[in-house]
Design a protein around this motif. Sequence first.
Motif, short mmCIF file in Angstrom:
data_model
loop_
_atom_site.label_atom_id
_atom_site.label_comp_id
_atom_site.label_asym_id
_atom_site.label_seq_id
_atom_site.Cartn_x
_atom_site.Cartn_y
_atom_site.Cartn_z
N PRO A 65 38.55 37.78 -86.59
CA PRO A 65 39.10 36.42 -86.49
C PRO A 65 38.45 35.62 -85.35
O PRO A 65 37.85 36.19 -84.44
N ALA A 66 38.62 34.31 -85.42
CA ALA A 66 38.14 33.42 -84.36
C ALA A 66 39.10 33.47 -83.18
O ALA A 66 40.22 33.98 -83.27
N ASP A 67 38.64 32.94 -82.05
CA ASP A 67 39.47 32.77 -80.84
C ASP A 67 40.03 34.10 -80.34
O ASP A 67 41.18 34.17 -79.89
N LEU A 68 39.25 35.17 -80.38
CA LEU A 68 39.75 36.45 -79.89
C LEU A 68 40.08 36.39 -78.40
O LEU A 68 40.91 37.16 -77.91
N ASP A 69 39.44 35.48 -77.68
CA ASP A 69 39.71 35.36 -76.24
C ASP A 69 41.12 34.85 -75.96
O ASP A 69 41.63 35.00 -74.84
N LEU A 70 41.78 34.28 -76.98
CA LEU A 70 43.13 33.72 -76.80
C LEU A 70 44.21 34.61 -77.43
O LEU A 70 45.38 34.22 -77.46
N ARG A 71 43.83 35.78 -77.92
CA ARG A 71 44.77 36.65 -78.63
C ARG A 71 44.84 38.03 -77.99
O ARG A 71 43.86 38.50 -77.40
N MET A 72 46.00 38.69 -78.13
CA MET A 72 46.01 40.13 -77.93
C MET A 72 45.33 40.76 -79.13
O MET A 72 45.65 40.43 -80.27
N VAL A 73 44.39 41.66 -78.89
CA VAL A 73 43.62 42.28 -79.96
C VAL A 73 43.92 43.78 -79.96
O VAL A 73 43.76 44.46 -78.94
N ILE A 74 44.36 44.29 -81.11
CA ILE A 74 44.69 45.71 -81.25
C ILE A 74 43.72 46.32 -82.25
O ILE A 74 43.72 45.98 -83.43
N ALA A 75 42.86 47.22 -81.76
CA ALA A 75 41.94 47.95 -82.62
C ALA A 75 42.62 49.23 -83.08
O ALA A 75 43.23 49.94 -82.26
N VAL A 76 42.55 49.53 -84.37
CA VAL A 76 43.26 50.69 -84.91
C VAL A 76 42.32 51.64 -85.64
O VAL A 76 41.47 51.22 -86.43
N ASP A 77 42.48 52.93 -85.37
CA ASP A 77 41.72 53.99 -86.02
C ASP A 77 42.55 55.26 -85.84
O ASP A 77 42.94 55.57 -84.72
#
Length: 211
Positions: free
Chosen positions: A121-133
């Motif tokens: 997604p766009a604007d990752l700098d403004l979001r909490m980002v959760i990577a899942v594996d």
Amino acid sequence: MTQPHLTIVQHPLVQHKLTIMRDKNTSTAGFRRLLREISLLLAYEVTRELDLTTTTIETPVCQMEAPTLEGKKLALISILRAGNGLMDGILELIPAARVGFIGLYRDPETLQPVKYYSKVPADLDLRMVIAVDPMLATGNSSVAAIDLLKEAGAKNLRFLCLLAAPEGVARMRDAHPDVPIFTAALDERLDDHGYIVPGLGDAGDRMFGTK
């Protein structure tokens, strides 16, 4: 249990469901269902520190200032292919989350990650980002995925997995000490083929019924 950089979610339901998933006799359908269920429980922990603000609402009785999530909706990033099993459950809890995908496979000889797809997604700098594996084994693929997300602008990152090996945790800690890890279990070690011991086998194969 919480350590610096690592949170092990020891809720009884998480541990019970994980035990059934480890059992080699658990069916593909059962494994898939349990992965979705356990991801819901893990999602509560990984989102514990989401920022809140307040908004004015009218209840049937009166007006009040009520808590609501602040800022842009969080982003979930599935590390393909097995990450989709965790993401499906989290989306049941947070259906408005933005979704991205990073395709990596592990070279069987070098155990190093090879990228074949990336769309986030766009604007990752403004979001909490959760990577899942589901599996944090050698940590090479996870580190590569976080590298890509940081290059795309992500600053507030979390990594969510079902199982972790000490080697993978150490690799992530060394490469990305600012990214906390959330998992249901820290297992003993990796075997000579880079699989987690005791583990549960290949999560993608067990989820999709492939070998």
